[in-house]
Design an enzyme around this catalytic site. Structure first.
Site, PDB file in Angstrom:
ATOM      1  N   SER A 129       0.826  -1.351   0.133  1.00 49.80           N
ATOM      2  CA  SER A 129       0.022   0.097   0.042  1.00 49.80           C
ATOM      3  C   SER A 129       0.820   1.149  -0.082  1.00 49.80           C
ATOM      4  CB  SER A 129      -0.847  -0.144   1.289  1.00 49.80           C
ATOM      5  OG  SER A 129      -1.625   1.340   1.430  1.00 49.80           O
ATOM      6  N   TYR A 154      -2.645   0.063  10.258  1.00 53.20           N
ATOM      7  CA  TYR A 154      -2.685  -0.748   8.856  1.00 53.20           C
ATOM      8  C   TYR A 154      -1.453  -0.587   8.102  1.00 53.20           C
ATOM      9  CZ  TYR A 154      -4.013  -1.031   3.920  1.00 53.20           C
ATOM     10  OH  TYR A 154      -3.992  -1.506   2.794  1.00 53.20           O
TER      11      TYR A 154
END
Length: 324
Positions: A129, A154
């Site tokens: 990501s 995250y």
């Protein structure tokens, strides 16, 4: 060629599997169909995939390493596309163990399965990501930038996935590639993302929440501009033990207020806006340097944001009619 795809009922997973089925691949999909967002959307994606020849599905928790290993030993895939993960930045503030379970333990389960396949596995490709870059003023973001200050749990789990993958590649000869996705959007997308939340609010006649007073930029990437290079990467067979990370992004960041304006045009509506401070765990901007991917795989994004949002808006109207 048999390909194992984790997160097959997710947004990117659904589009990737569809594209691979279109070219005649045999796909085994895994997903836990959790309730992070409406499982009906995941089920609807899965219904379309299960109607296709060449696709089979296993509902499974990636953190169940024994089950994942047993499936891999039975299927013996040539390649693994690992997209399954607990998504979302803000959700990690309240539900941290969901990320440890899916993104750490689950990723390790996939790595262990890949290790047991040995030389039969040609390539493991996994989703990372843009969040790993954290808050930074220097742009664009390059793969060699130091990424040791993630802004959310995250992001930290995705960075850990990259480090674990690098270690497994070195220790066990796995050919592995990580793809850092930048704000993927489009039809069949995720309801937790801003463009969907804004659309939902506008249709309900409610104001939209604009964080950091709109002073944000995102490198939006249309789903087709993700899937095409993803498949080229997956088709590759790097040398055993080789680990690489690539950015996949639009390479053209857009101001949040400009995105809202384009979405208003696509939907034919005007949004009432509530301006709010920055949310915890968020970052001001993302901006992908995609030079590395372009040189290696000929990557070039082609869908402009206004065009991509118009396609999403057309799909979203139909989805609303279907769910009404």
């Amino acid at each position: 060629m048999t390909i194992l795809v984790t997160g097959a009922a997710g947004f990117v997973g659904f589009h990737a599997v569809t594209a691979m089925l279109d070219r005649g691949e045999s796909i085994v999909g895994i997903d836990n169909l959790n309730a992070y967002y409406d499982p009906a959307l995941k089920r609807a994606r899965l219904d379309l995939l299960e109607a296709r020849e060449g696709f089979s599905f296993e509902k499974m928790e990636l953190a169940d390493n024994a089950a994942v290993l047993a499936l891999v030993e039975r299927v013996r895939p040539d390649r693994i596309l690992h997209l399954g993960a607990q998504a979302g930045v803000r959700y990690s503030i309240d539900q941290p163990f969901a990320y440890a379970n899916s993104n750490l333990h689950g990723h390790l389960s996939v790595l262990e399965a890949a290790r047991h396949l040995g030389g039969d596995l040609k390539h493991l490709v996994y989703a990372s990501s843009s969040s790993v870059y954290g808050e930074r003023s220097a742009v664009p973001f390059h793969e060699d930038d130091v990424t040791m200050q993630p802004a959310s749990l995250y992001a930290a789990t995705k960075l850990a996935d990259e480090l674990m993958s690098s270690a497994y590649a070195s220790l066990y000869g796995i050919a592995a590639t990580g793809l850092r996705f930048f704000t993927v959007y489009g039809p069949w997308g995720r309801p937790d993302m801003a463009y969907w939340l804004f659309s939902e609010a506008m249709y309900a006649g409610q104001p939209i929440k604009v964080f950091n007073n709109g002073e944000m930029e995102r490198d939006f990437t249309y789903i087709d501009d993700i899937v095409a290079p993803l498949m080229r990467v997956l088709d590759d067979s790097p040398a055993r033990g080789h680990h690489e990370v690539f950015n996949i992004g639009g390479a053209s960041p857009v101001k949040l207020m400009d995105m809202i304006s384009a979405l208003e045009t696509a939907l034919g509506m005007t949004a009432e806006k509530i301006m709010l401070p920055m949310q915890a765990g968020d970052v001001t901007r993302t901006y992908a340097d995609t030079t590395k991917l372009e040189r290696a795989y000929g990557y070039k994004p082609s869908v402009r944001l206004d065009e991509g949002l118009a396609r999403f808006a057309d799909w979203y109207r139909e989805w609303r009619r279907r769910e009404a």
